[in-house]
Design an enzyme around this catalytic site. Structure first.
Site, PDB file in Angstrom:
ATOM      1  N   HIS A 154       7.929  -7.431  -1.274  1.00  0.00           N
ATOM      2  CA  HIS A 154       7.600  -6.598  -0.118  1.00  0.00           C
ATOM      3  C   HIS A 154       8.599  -6.868   1.030  1.00  0.00           C
ATOM      4  CE1 HIS A 154       3.968  -4.802  -1.576  1.00  0.00           C
ATOM      5  NE2 HIS A 154       3.167  -5.828  -1.421  1.00  0.00           N
ATOM      6  N   LYS A 206       0.802  -1.239   0.000  1.00  0.00           N
ATOM      7  CA  LYS A 206       0.000   0.000   0.000  1.00  0.00           C
ATOM      8  C   LYS A 206       0.831   1.285   0.000  1.00  0.00           C
ATOM      9  CE  LYS A 206      -2.943  -2.942  -0.174  1.00  0.00           C
ATOM     10  NZ  LYS A 206      -3.318  -3.267  -1.547  1.00  0.00           N
ATOM     11  N   GLY A 258       2.391   2.230  -3.007  1.00  0.00           N
ATOM     12  CA  GLY A 258       2.546   2.668  -4.394  1.00  0.00           C
ATOM     13  C   GLY A 258       3.128   1.593  -5.287  1.00  0.00           C
ATOM     14  N   THR A 259       3.022   0.340  -4.862  1.00  0.00           N
ATOM     15  CA  THR A 259       3.584  -0.796  -5.596  1.00  0.00           C
ATOM     16  C   THR A 259       3.003  -0.900  -7.010  1.00  0.00           C
ATOM     17  OG1 THR A 259       3.334  -1.889  -3.451  1.00  0.00           O
ATOM     18  CG2 THR A 259       4.179  -3.226  -5.270  1.00  0.00           C
ATOM     19  N   ARG A 285       5.767   5.652   1.491  1.00  0.00           N
ATOM     20  CA  ARG A 285       4.607   6.535   1.519  1.00  0.00           C
ATOM     21  C   ARG A 285       4.337   6.942   2.962  1.00  0.00           C
ATOM     22  NH1 ARG A 285      -1.479   4.682  -0.545  1.00  0.00           N
ATOM     23  NH2 ARG A 285      -2.267   6.792  -0.884  1.00  0.00           N
ATOM     24  N   SER A 292      -4.798   2.837   3.670  1.00  0.00           N
ATOM     25  CA  SER A 292      -4.956   2.048   2.450  1.00  0.00           C
ATOM     26  C   SER A 292      -4.993   0.552   2.781  1.00  0.00           C
ATOM     27  CB  SER A 292      -3.794   2.369   1.495  1.00  0.00           C
ATOM     28  OG  SER A 292      -3.962   1.706   0.282  1.00  0.00           O
ATOM     29  N   TYR A 334       6.102   8.322  -2.522  1.00  0.00           N
ATOM     30  CA  TYR A 334       4.826   8.365  -3.240  1.00  0.00           C
ATOM     31  C   TYR A 334       4.371   9.816  -3.415  1.00  0.00           C
ATOM     32  CZ  TYR A 334      -0.177   7.305  -4.036  1.00  0.00           C
ATOM     33  OH  TYR A 334      -1.461   7.217  -4.547  1.00  0.00           O
TER      34      TYR A 334
HETATM   35  S1  PPS Z   1      -0.138  -3.487  -3.059  1.00  0.00           S
HETATM   36  O1  PPS Z   1      -1.250  -4.374  -2.679  1.00  0.00           O
HETATM   37  O2  PPS Z   1       0.927  -3.502  -2.066  1.00  0.00           O
HETATM   38  O3  PPS Z   1       0.355  -3.758  -4.382  1.00  0.00           O
HETATM   39  O4  PPS Z   1      -0.775  -2.014  -3.033  1.00  0.00           O
HETATM   40  P1  PPS Z   1      -0.042  -0.700  -3.551  1.00  0.00           P
HETATM   41  O5  PPS Z   1      -0.123  -0.631  -5.008  1.00  0.00           O
HETATM   42  O6  PPS Z   1       1.306  -0.582  -2.906  1.00  0.00           O
HETATM   43  O7  PPS Z   1      -0.922   0.421  -2.898  1.00  0.00           O
HETATM   44  C1  PPS Z   1      -2.255   0.676  -3.287  1.00  0.00           C
HETATM   45  C2  PPS Z   1      -2.425   2.163  -3.146  1.00  0.00           C
HETATM   46  O8  PPS Z   1      -1.853   2.807  -4.290  1.00  0.00           O
HETATM   47  C3  PPS Z   1      -2.856   3.515  -4.987  1.00  0.00           C
HETATM   48  N1  PPS Z   1      -2.584   3.439  -6.430  1.00  0.00           N
HETATM   49  C4  PPS Z   1      -2.134   4.482  -7.149  1.00  0.00           C
HETATM   50  N2  PPS Z   1      -1.826   5.742  -6.811  1.00  0.00           N
HETATM   51  C5  PPS Z   1      -1.420   6.573  -7.806  1.00  0.00           C
HETATM   52  N3  PPS Z   1      -1.314   6.198  -9.098  1.00  0.00           N
HETATM   53  C6  PPS Z   1      -1.614   4.948  -9.482  1.00  0.00           C
HETATM   54  N4  PPS Z   1      -1.514   4.592 -10.765  1.00  0.00           N
HETATM   55  C7  PPS Z   1      -2.037   4.018  -8.479  1.00  0.00           C
HETATM   56  N5  PPS Z   1      -2.409   2.714  -8.510  1.00  0.00           N
HETATM   57  C8  PPS Z   1      -2.728   2.381  -7.255  1.00  0.00           C
HETATM   58  C9  PPS Z   1      -4.145   2.820  -4.609  1.00  0.00           C
HETATM   59  O9  PPS Z   1      -5.282   3.625  -4.847  1.00  0.00           O
HETATM   60  C10 PPS Z   1      -3.890   2.564  -3.129  1.00  0.00           C
HETATM   61  O10 PPS Z   1      -3.925   3.761  -2.350  1.00  0.00           O
HETATM   62  P2  PPS Z   1      -5.233   4.263  -1.612  1.00  0.00           P
HETATM   63  O11 PPS Z   1      -4.776   5.350  -0.684  1.00  0.00           O
HETATM   64  O12 PPS Z   1      -5.837   3.102  -0.884  1.00  0.00           O
HETATM   65  O13 PPS Z   1      -6.119   4.809  -2.682  1.00  0.00           O
END
Ligand code: PPS
Length: 359
Positions: free
Chosen positions: A148, A82, A84-85, A173, A181, A240
């Site tokens: 992770h 959560k 920005g992966t 982040r 998240s 992030y």
């Molecule tokens: S995971 O499960 O670890 O892969 O999740 P991860 O991608 O690290 O985190 C999910 C959060 O990233 C937001 N997200 C994005 N933000 C900006 N740009 C893009 N393209 C994008 N894709 C995913 C997603 O909405 C989750 O954040 P929150 O705050 O819950 O919205």
């Protein structure tokens, strides 16, 4: 006393003859380690550096440590859940593969049929699984992977740089947004499976105690921060919030780090902006692969839409009370200040603790 150290466990596993045997030995070891509930829909297992959600991920990490053979051209995305992966995977994949898949090729881009987690797979969730050893030798250069795992639990072949030459891209982040998240993600799973939801105050308690997947949060960030400070050419460190502020600048830095610098004609043709647009939250959320696709992560099938929620900075304020935020910020300050003052300076911009103590 039972072992809770992956390295110690790996010594025990060294004489395993087959992949299945190695996997089973690690599973037997981890299953005997202390576990407890935490900020996850799985039981969290304790290892010497912190907590892992579920046996399988820790086993996958240990088996990857044993078997992963790095190449100098490999790039590993590292994050806490959560942070920005999904976004950094999309940006890296789109940047590295832009010659065969231009970002502005609309309907033809692989993202229309594959989610970012299928384009760049996790070592511990998707590759080193129970059923069979992954055939990574067959993959063409540059191979892109994700994890992770905390820095100290990366496969030894990755940490062995410069002999392996392998590079790592880390994204962190604001812990409060990471926590919120994660809480939404866990509760969506709980709701789908008819389980009790985790309350926000319980979630904050787990997070502050470090009992979150791959936690404690702060040690995870610091591990990669130190590695970045020691070897900036091998470990790239993004935030992030800065990516949101200047996505194009980060795409250029990512391209340079990965060895895929944008050329002048590409710059003039708008390739950087096209990459930013392709990987933007608004674009990705509307793709068929997001709306209808899913990703197999260990034994759980996750709808790709679950990786997208709001994608904003500061959404924590809608869910976490000022007192809870202050508690998290105080830990951030205490943990980061001694060894990473520039990180704390950055996060002060999104922290409430300073304003309150000044006001
Ligand atoms: S995971 O499960 O670890 O892969 O999740 P991860 O991608 O690290 O985190 C999910 C959060 O990233 C937001 N997200 C994005 N933000 C900006 N740009 C893009 N393209 C994008 N894709 C995913 C997603 O909405 C989750 O954040 P929150 O705050 O819950 O919205």
């Amino acid at each position: 006393m039972k072992p809770s150290s992956p390295s110690q466990a790996n010594q025990d596993a060294d004489d395993a003859k087959t992949y299945e045997e190695l996997y089973q030995r690690c599973t037997d070891l981890v299953s005997s380690w202390p576990s407890r509930p935490g900020l996850s829909y799985l039981q969290l297992f304790r290892h010497e550096k912190g907590w892992y959600n579920g046996v399988t991920l820790l086993v996958g990490t240990m088996v990857a440590d044993e078997l992963f053979a790095a190449r100098p051209s490999d790039i590993v995305v590292a994050t806490q859940p959560k942070s920005g992966t999904t976004w950094i995977k999309a940006l890296l994949y789109a940047t590295v593969h832009r010659r065969e898949h231009p970002a502005d090729a609309a309907g033809d881009h692989p993202f229309n049929s594959l989610g970012p987690h299928e384009c760049i797979k996790f070592l511990e969730y998707q590759l080193y699984r129970a059923d069979e050893a992954p055939d990574l030798d067959a993959l063409p250069d540059p191979r892109l992977f994700a994890t992770h795992a905390p820095f100290d639990l990366l496969p030894r072949a990755v940490v062995a740089a410069p002999s392996s030459g392998c590079r790592v891209v880390y994204v962190c982040r604001d812990p409060k947004d990471t926590l919120v998240s994660l809480l939404h993600f866990v509760n969506k799973y709980n709701a789908r499976n008819g389980r009790e939801l985790v309350a926000v105050d319980a979630a904050v308690g787990f997070f502050c105690d470090g009992v979150s997947p791959f936690g404690p949060y702060w040690e995870h960030v610091l591990g990669y921060w130190r590695a970045h400070r020691q070897r900036p050419e091998r470990v790239l460190f993004f935030r992030y919030e800065e990516m949101k502020r200047d996505p194009a600048g980060h795409v250029r830095r990512l391209a340079e780090f990965a060895g895929f610098l944008f050329t002048s004609p590409e710059e003039d043709g708008g390739a950087v902006d096209a990459t930013v647009r392709l990987c933007s939250f608004d674009n990705m959320v509307g793709l068929e692969a997001t709306k209808g696709g899913s990703t197999q992560l260990t034994t759980t099938t996750v709808p790709n839409s679950a990786f997208f929620r709001r994608g904003e900075v500061g959404d924590w304020a809608n869910h976490v009370s000022p007192e809870m935020a202050q508690r998290i910020d105080a830990i951030t300050e205490a943990k980061f200040w001694p060894s990473a003052p520039s990180l704390i300076e950055f996060y002060e911009q999104v922290m409430v603790v300073k304003e309150r103590s000044n006001g």
